[in-house]
Design an enzyme around this catalytic site. Structure first.
Site, PDB file in Angstrom:
ATOM      1  N   SER A  76       0.833  -1.195   0.000  1.00  0.00           N
ATOM      2  CA  SER A  76       0.000   0.000   0.000  1.00  0.00           C
ATOM      3  C   SER A  76       0.872   1.252   0.000  1.00  0.00           C
ATOM      4  O   SER A  76       2.033   1.212   0.417  1.00  0.00           O
ATOM      5  CB  SER A  76      -0.907   0.022   1.233  1.00  0.00           C
ATOM      6  OG  SER A  76      -0.174   0.359   2.400  1.00  0.00           O
ATOM      7  N   ASP A  77       0.307   2.364  -0.475  1.00  0.00           N
ATOM      8  CA  ASP A  77       0.928   3.643  -0.219  1.00  0.00           C
ATOM      9  C   ASP A  77       0.812   3.903   1.286  1.00  0.00           C
ATOM     10  O   ASP A  77       0.097   3.204   2.003  1.00  0.00           O
ATOM     11  CB  ASP A  77       0.236   4.747  -1.022  1.00  0.00           C
ATOM     12  CG  ASP A  77       1.120   5.961  -1.254  1.00  0.00           C
ATOM     13  OD1 ASP A  77       2.146   6.108  -0.547  1.00  0.00           O
ATOM     14  OD2 ASP A  77       0.784   6.771  -2.131  1.00  0.00           O
ATOM     15  N   TRP A  78       1.527   4.919   1.759  1.00  0.00           N
ATOM     16  CA  TRP A  78       1.556   5.206   3.197  1.00  0.00           C
ATOM     17  C   TRP A  78       0.142   5.491   3.710  1.00  0.00           C
ATOM     18  O   TRP A  78      -0.483   6.481   3.332  1.00  0.00           O
ATOM     19  CB  TRP A  78       2.478   6.396   3.461  1.00  0.00           C
ATOM     20  CG  TRP A  78       2.627   6.693   4.907  1.00  0.00           C
ATOM     21  CD1 TRP A  78       1.843   7.526   5.647  1.00  0.00           C
ATOM     22  CD2 TRP A  78       3.582   6.130   5.802  1.00  0.00           C
ATOM     23  NE1 TRP A  78       2.247   7.523   6.956  1.00  0.00           N
ATOM     24  CE2 TRP A  78       3.324   6.682   7.074  1.00  0.00           C
ATOM     25  CE3 TRP A  78       4.627   5.226   5.650  1.00  0.00           C
ATOM     26  CZ2 TRP A  78       4.089   6.355   8.190  1.00  0.00           C
ATOM     27  CZ3 TRP A  78       5.381   4.908   6.763  1.00  0.00           C
ATOM     28  CH2 TRP A  78       5.111   5.460   8.006  1.00  0.00           C
TER      29      TRP A  78
END
Length: 339
Positions: A257-259
């Site tokens: 995932s992105d942050w």
């Protein structure tokens, strides 16, 4: 183009060293790596050890190892380190500031893109990194989007070809890539809450070619994005993460995932393999793995998510580590950093 070419020539001279490049083992039907080794390792890992692979730890104090997985020393699985950096290796120490990727794409030069990737790959490995979070390949749709300089172009064919060449260059030096932000992350404003209403033809012809090309070139991982795509968050979107990525494009790497872009423990069943982001404890300390840490462990213990799904994610990550020789008894040497 002459200026860029000269700059890259200087970079290649400066980044040349005595250690030979480490070409990632080829992806395809005739893999040379040993998937039996990966299977054996996964069966020997405890649930806690497997859980430690599906979320990134974040170290605020270490300039080189801000993102890391602990590995399993007793099984010979080393720590894995990651860095940000579409426009250069983002570490808290001197590093080469690369020309903006949008300038690279403006050259229409696939060979130069590979050399650009080689510089990133060599420096990333010399800085003890194993994964770089890039390239960014989202289509330039909103002219004022704050990160347009980090991606390549408004033309999907150009984006795909430059991205594929860069990925080959990075990974030829033994550094894994994470193609981002999958998908339709084309603006910074309200990116956490935007719902991108996009028809099938536009998605397929404009946004997705920039991802498909580097994935077919052998990219090790993909980073899913913040926005919703047609009503479902990208990191929870089974159509994107499973139907298109796995079933149609035959992607064999892992999805992170992105942050903070994971939204539920159940995202792992939609095709998300690894969470990036942390929660904050009451005392202010960081608690990594908001959804894929203890919460996933409880879901497995309670039978809400099968342990086999966790095994699949860990297998995908370890397979890429094995592909790059990181699970070998004598892993590839890191080049000396002389820039």
């Amino acid at each position: 183009m002459r200026i860029l070419g000269g700059l890259f020539g200087i970079m290649m001279v400066l980044s040349a060293g005595s250690t030979a490049a480490v070409e990632a083992r080829p992806a395809g039907p005739e893999e040379s790596w040993d998937d039996r080794k990966v299977h054996r390792l996964v069966t020997q890992m405890t649930v806690e050890e497997k859980l430690s692979f599906v979320y990134w730890n974040y170290n605020l104090d270490d300039p080189l190892e801000k993102l890391w997985l602990p590995g399993v020393p007793r099984l010979g699985i080393p720590q894995l380190s990651g860095t940000d950096g579409p426009a250069g290796v983002t570490i808290s120490r001197p590093a080469v500031a690369m020309p903006a990727p949008v300038a690279l794409a403006s050259t229409f030069d696939e060979d130069l893109a590979r050399k650009y990737g080689e510089v990133l790959g060599r420096e990333g490995r010399a800085a003890r990194q194993d994964v770089i979070l890039g390239p960014m390949v989202n289509n330039i749709r909103v002219p004022q989007a704050g990160r347009n300089f980090e991606t390549f172009s408004e033309d999907p064919l150009l984006t795909g070809r430059i991205a594929a060449s860069q990925v080959r260059g990075v990974q030829s030096q033994g550094l894994m890539t994470s193609v981002k932000h999958y998908a339709a992350n084309t603006q910074e404003t309200d990116r956490y809450t935007t719902d991108v209403d996009i028809d099938e033809r536009t998605l397929r012809e404009i946004e997705l070619p920039g991802f498909e090309a580097p994935i077919r070139a052998g990219a090790s991982s993909v980073m899913c994005a913040y926005p919703k795509v047609n009503g479902t968050f990208a990191c929870s979107n089974e159509t994107l993460l499973t139907s298109i990525l796995r079933e149609q494009w035959d992607f064999e790497g892992w999805v992170m995932s992105d942050w903070g872009a994971a939204h539920a423990t159940e995202d792992i069943e939609a095709g998300l393999d690894q969470e990036m982001g942390v929660d904050v404890n009451p005392d202010g300390s960081l608690a990594p793995g908001k959804f894929f840490g203890d919460a996933l462990g409880r879901a497995i213990e309670e039978g809400r998510i099968p342990e086999s799904r966790l095994d699949t994610s860990v297998t995908r990550i370890l397979t890429q580590m094995e592909r790059f020789g990181l699970l070998d008894a004598d892993p590839p040497a890191r080049p000396e950093r002389d820039v």
